[in-house]
Scaffold this motif. Structure first.
Motif, short mmCIF file in Angstrom:
data_model
loop_
_atom_site.label_atom_id
_atom_site.label_comp_id
_atom_site.label_asym_id
_atom_site.label_seq_id
_atom_site.Cartn_x
_atom_site.Cartn_y
_atom_site.Cartn_z
N GLU A 1 0.82 -1.21 0.00
CA GLU A 1 0.00 0.00 0.00
C GLU A 1 0.85 1.26 0.00
O GLU A 1 0.56 2.22 -0.71
CB GLU A 1 -0.95 -0.01 1.21
CG GLU A 1 -2.13 -0.95 1.07
CD GLU A 1 -2.98 -0.65 -0.16
OE1 GLU A 1 -3.40 0.51 -0.33
OE2 GLU A 1 -3.20 -1.58 -0.96
N ILE A 2 1.92 1.26 0.81
CA ILE A 2 2.79 2.44 0.86
C ILE A 2 3.46 2.66 -0.49
O ILE A 2 3.54 3.79 -0.99
CB ILE A 2 3.85 2.30 1.98
CG1 ILE A 2 3.17 2.25 3.36
CG2 ILE A 2 4.86 3.44 1.94
CD1 ILE A 2 4.10 1.94 4.51
N TYR A 3 3.92 1.57 -1.10
CA TYR A 3 4.57 1.65 -2.42
C TYR A 3 3.59 2.22 -3.45
O TYR A 3 3.91 3.18 -4.17
CB TYR A 3 5.05 0.26 -2.84
CG TYR A 3 5.87 0.25 -4.12
CD1 TYR A 3 7.26 0.29 -4.06
CD2 TYR A 3 5.27 0.20 -5.37
CE1 TYR A 3 8.03 0.29 -5.22
CE2 TYR A 3 6.02 0.21 -6.53
CZ TYR A 3 7.40 0.24 -6.45
OH TYR A 3 8.15 0.24 -7.60
N LYS A 4 2.42 1.62 -3.51
CA LYS A 4 1.41 2.03 -4.49
C LYS A 4 0.99 3.48 -4.28
O LYS A 4 0.88 4.26 -5.24
CB LYS A 4 0.19 1.10 -4.39
CG LYS A 4 -0.90 1.39 -5.40
CD LYS A 4 -2.00 0.34 -5.35
CE LYS A 4 -2.90 0.53 -4.15
NZ LYS A 4 -4.10 -0.32 -4.21
N ASN A 5 0.77 3.87 -3.03
CA ASN A 5 0.33 5.24 -2.72
C ASN A 5 1.39 6.27 -3.12
O ASN A 5 1.06 7.34 -3.65
CB ASN A 5 0.00 5.39 -1.23
CG ASN A 5 -1.27 4.66 -0.86
OD1 ASN A 5 -2.08 4.33 -1.72
ND2 ASN A 5 -1.44 4.35 0.41
N PHE A 6 2.67 5.95 -2.86
CA PHE A 6 3.74 6.87 -3.24
C PHE A 6 3.80 7.06 -4.76
O PHE A 6 3.93 8.18 -5.26
CB PHE A 6 5.10 6.36 -2.73
CG PHE A 6 6.25 7.23 -3.13
CD1 PHE A 6 6.47 8.45 -2.51
CD2 PHE A 6 7.11 6.85 -4.16
CE1 PHE A 6 7.54 9.27 -2.89
CE2 PHE A 6 8.17 7.65 -4.56
CZ PHE A 6 8.37 8.87 -3.91
N ILE A 7 3.67 5.95 -5.50
CA ILE A 7 3.68 6.02 -6.96
C ILE A 7 2.51 6.87 -7.46
O ILE A 7 2.66 7.77 -8.30
CB ILE A 7 3.61 4.61 -7.58
CG1 ILE A 7 4.87 3.78 -7.27
CG2 ILE A 7 3.37 4.69 -9.10
CD1 ILE A 7 6.12 4.19 -7.99
N GLN A 8 1.32 6.58 -6.93
CA GLN A 8 0.12 7.29 -7.38
C GLN A 8 0.19 8.78 -7.07
O GLN A 8 -0.15 9.62 -7.91
CB GLN A 8 -1.13 6.68 -6.75
CG GLN A 8 -1.46 5.31 -7.32
CD GLN A 8 -2.73 4.70 -6.72
OE1 GLN A 8 -3.52 5.36 -6.07
NE2 GLN A 8 -2.93 3.42 -6.97
#
Length: 622
Positions: free
Chosen positions: A103-110
């Protein structure tokens, strides 16, 4: 019908790891870019295992970072456990691997994408490509919108003609809970591009709360936590947690053997090749019949996530059989499956139809990146995405194309392998694929590529200043080492005897001393002669590598210079090799199909003999 601005410089189709790096690279160079994706809320998804890096793969991540890409920085921010692999081996094969919070990875990318200027993101499926006179003009979407661009990049991952298999059941899908791109698949098959099928798979996801960790092997991360990005930001780390190791057993294998006829891989429903280096548990049991067990790495998907990824038991057996064999494994006796394992079969293009820039040889302005080119893994996809994004943007601006050679980057090895050899199975990067791997180390990716990135507009001022600081630190450290002198009967010589078992027979300087095999990066930290809290550790490591491997590095540099003539002798586009007398029919057919960009690339095509290369050199010299 929705109405949008129709005209862009670059259009990227697909929002996986390839699409993300392609989009951001295009924007960094200065192009107005459109990203078309099935779902905005899945941008940055880690569809398979929750980890970045590993042998060979981490080198690609570091190269992406050296060129200003986002993957390494996102990994550092989302990392929940990081380890250096092969730490006891030479620097050429050492690799970083990080477990990340999904989730942290995806949120940072988004968040990064949504804040990026010159970028428009639209949630829609692409239906068709607009091509005239072998030149890409735009795309059509399923809601009948048309978007135009001078360069278009396809990064469709496993979505192109994707079909999911679980036991006897199969259905169209790009990954679990996402629809496949079927229309585009049919349209591509009408183009002068060879399309084939590959397959990959994933294990069942397990509720981490139902796993008994009591008797499992604990695997902690390294302390201090290694950093992926060359920016070396002292970011606020999330909680670091451990992974665990368990194993299959004889009972597990018996259950699977009894039910192999229910696996689509063995029933004949799936006929395409899967990744050799990440086989399903069914494949492992058949190929290694004498092994009583296979390791399983239990990887948490995040800090506050209930999902665990049991790496090592990818399967497409029916759900009831998955439950049965899962229950037979130590620690999984009461495990609850929250998503079944499955195989997915999908379309990919023959990458031999691509230039080293990842532009198609037959359709100008159409680029391909990621699993659509026959690779497997986030890292391989992201690296290709960056290269395609760079060249798509350079084409729009009318600037000279760029691609790294085999001696410059693992990305150069990856692309050269794909364009010259193609692939019959999902291609995975390994250090063993790089003949110049001593020059292509993890830690020097920025030294190799950041100046290049700066030149073509990929690297911002902050990263450039960081790079210049590193160069200065290395120079200072090299001077410090060379200025160290140790006399035979000094207190420093006693330290050498005590720590390294080195007995001096003459006075010696630091440079000569570091050549000695008794001194390595682990034990040098015990020495006050070389080590103190004030020195720059990464600079010391780089200087040590340069000193210890000086002879080997010189030898590789000599080999590179020897072959440089071949790499720099470019061949014409769309040339008819039947014009050249003296070549065999087989060689002419291969050269006409591959259309190599240089003599060097031609020499690496299977079946192209040294005599054929000599004929080519003589012909084009005339």
């Amino acid at each position: 019908m929705h109405f949008y601005n129709k005209y862009f410089d670059v259009i990227v189709v697909g929002g996986g790891h390839a699409g993300i790096e392609a989009t951001l690279a295009s924007v960094r160079i200065g192009c107005k870019t459109l990203l078309l994706t099935h779902k905005i809320n899945t941008l940055g998804n880690l569809s398979c295992n929750p980890a970045i890096g590993g042998i060979g793969k981490s080198h690609l991540v570091k190269e992406i970072d050296a060129l200003g890409g986002i993957m390494a920085l996102a990994t550092d921010i989302a990392g929940i456990q990081t380890r250096i692999l092969n730490e006891t081996k030479g620097p050429a094969v050492q690799a970083t691997r990080t477990q990340v919070d999904r989730e942290i990875y995806k949120n940072f990318i988004q968040q990064t994408l949504l804040k990026t200027s010159k970028l428009k993101i639209i949630e829609i499926e692409v239906y068709d490509l607009i091509i005239k006179k072998n030149c890409i003009l735009g795309v059509k979407t399923v809601n009948k919108n048309i978007f135009y661009a001078k360069s278009i990049i396809l990064t469709t991952g496993t979505f192109l003609g994707g079909r999911i298999y679980i036991g006897d059941n199969s259905y169209s899908g790009g990954r679990m809970n996402d629809s496949a791109s079927m229309h585009l698949s049919k349209k591509l098959k009408k183009l002068p591009i060879k399309i084939k099928r590959l397959k990959t798979g994933t294990p069942p996801r397990i509720d981490i709360r139902t796993i008994n960790f009591k008797n499992l092997i604990k695997q902690s991360g390294d302390v201090p936590t290694p950093i992926f990005s060359f920016l070396g930001k002292k970011i606020k780390r999330v909680k670091q947690i451990s992974c665990y190791i368990t194993k299959t057993n004889i009972k597990t294998h018996e259950i699977i053997k009894r039910n192999l006829h229910r696996s689509p891989i063995f029933s004949g429903n799936i006929t395409s090749s899967g990744p050799r280096y990440c086989p399903s548990i069914e494949d492992k049991i058949i190929k290694f019949p004498n092994k009583d067990s296979h390791q399983i790495f239990i990887e948490p998907a995040g800090i506050n996530c209930i999902e665990a990824y049991p790496n090592g038991i990818s399967t497409s057996l029916p759900l009831d059989i998955q439950k049965e064999f899962i229950y037979s494994i130590q620690g999984f006796q009461k495990a609850k499956i929250i998503q079944p394992g499955y195989s997915i079969e999908y379309d990919f293009i023959d990458p031999r139809s691509l230039k080293p820039t990842l532009e198609n040889k037959f359709i100008n302005g159409l680029f391909f990146a990621g699993q659509i080119n026959g690779t497997t893994g986030y890292e391989e996809a992201a690296a290709q995405g960056l290269l395609a994004g760079v060249n798509a943007a350079l084409r729009v601006l009318g600037n000279k194309k760029w691609f790294p050679k085999r001696n410059e980057a693992y990305l150069g090895v990856l692309v050269d392998d794909l364009c010259t050899k193609g692939t019959k199975e999902p291609y995975r990067m390994f250090t063993s694929r790089a003949e110049y791997r001593l020059l292509l180390r993890e830690n020097n990716a920025d030294l190799r590529l950041t100046p290049l990135g700066k030149k073509i507009g990929l690297v911002n001022n902050y990263r450039w200043e960081n790079y210049k600081k590193k160069i200065k630190n290395i120079k200072n450290e090299s001077n410090r080492i060379r200025n160290i002198t140790i006399h035979m009967h000094s207190k420093e010589s006693i330290e050498l005897k005590k720590i390294f078992n080195i007995e001096l027979k003459n006075n010696i300087n630091g440079y000569e001393l570091l050549k000695r095999p008794e001194i390595n990066f682990n034990n040098i930290k015990e020495s006050k002669i070389f080590f103190s809290q004030e020195i720059n550790i990464s600079a010391l490591f780089e200087v040590m590598v340069q000193i210890k491997y000086e002879g080997y590095i010189k030898k590789q540099m000599y080999e590179i210079q020897k072959h440089k003539k071949y790499e720099n002798t470019m061949l014409p586009n769309h040339f008819n090799y039947f014009k050249i007398p003296g070549l065999s029919i087989e060689v002419m057919n291969k050269l006409n199909y591959y259309q190599p960009t240089s003599i060097g690339q031609a020499s690496r095509i299977s079946g192209i003999t040294p005599i054929a290369i000599s004929i080519l050199l003589i012909y084009f010299k005339k």
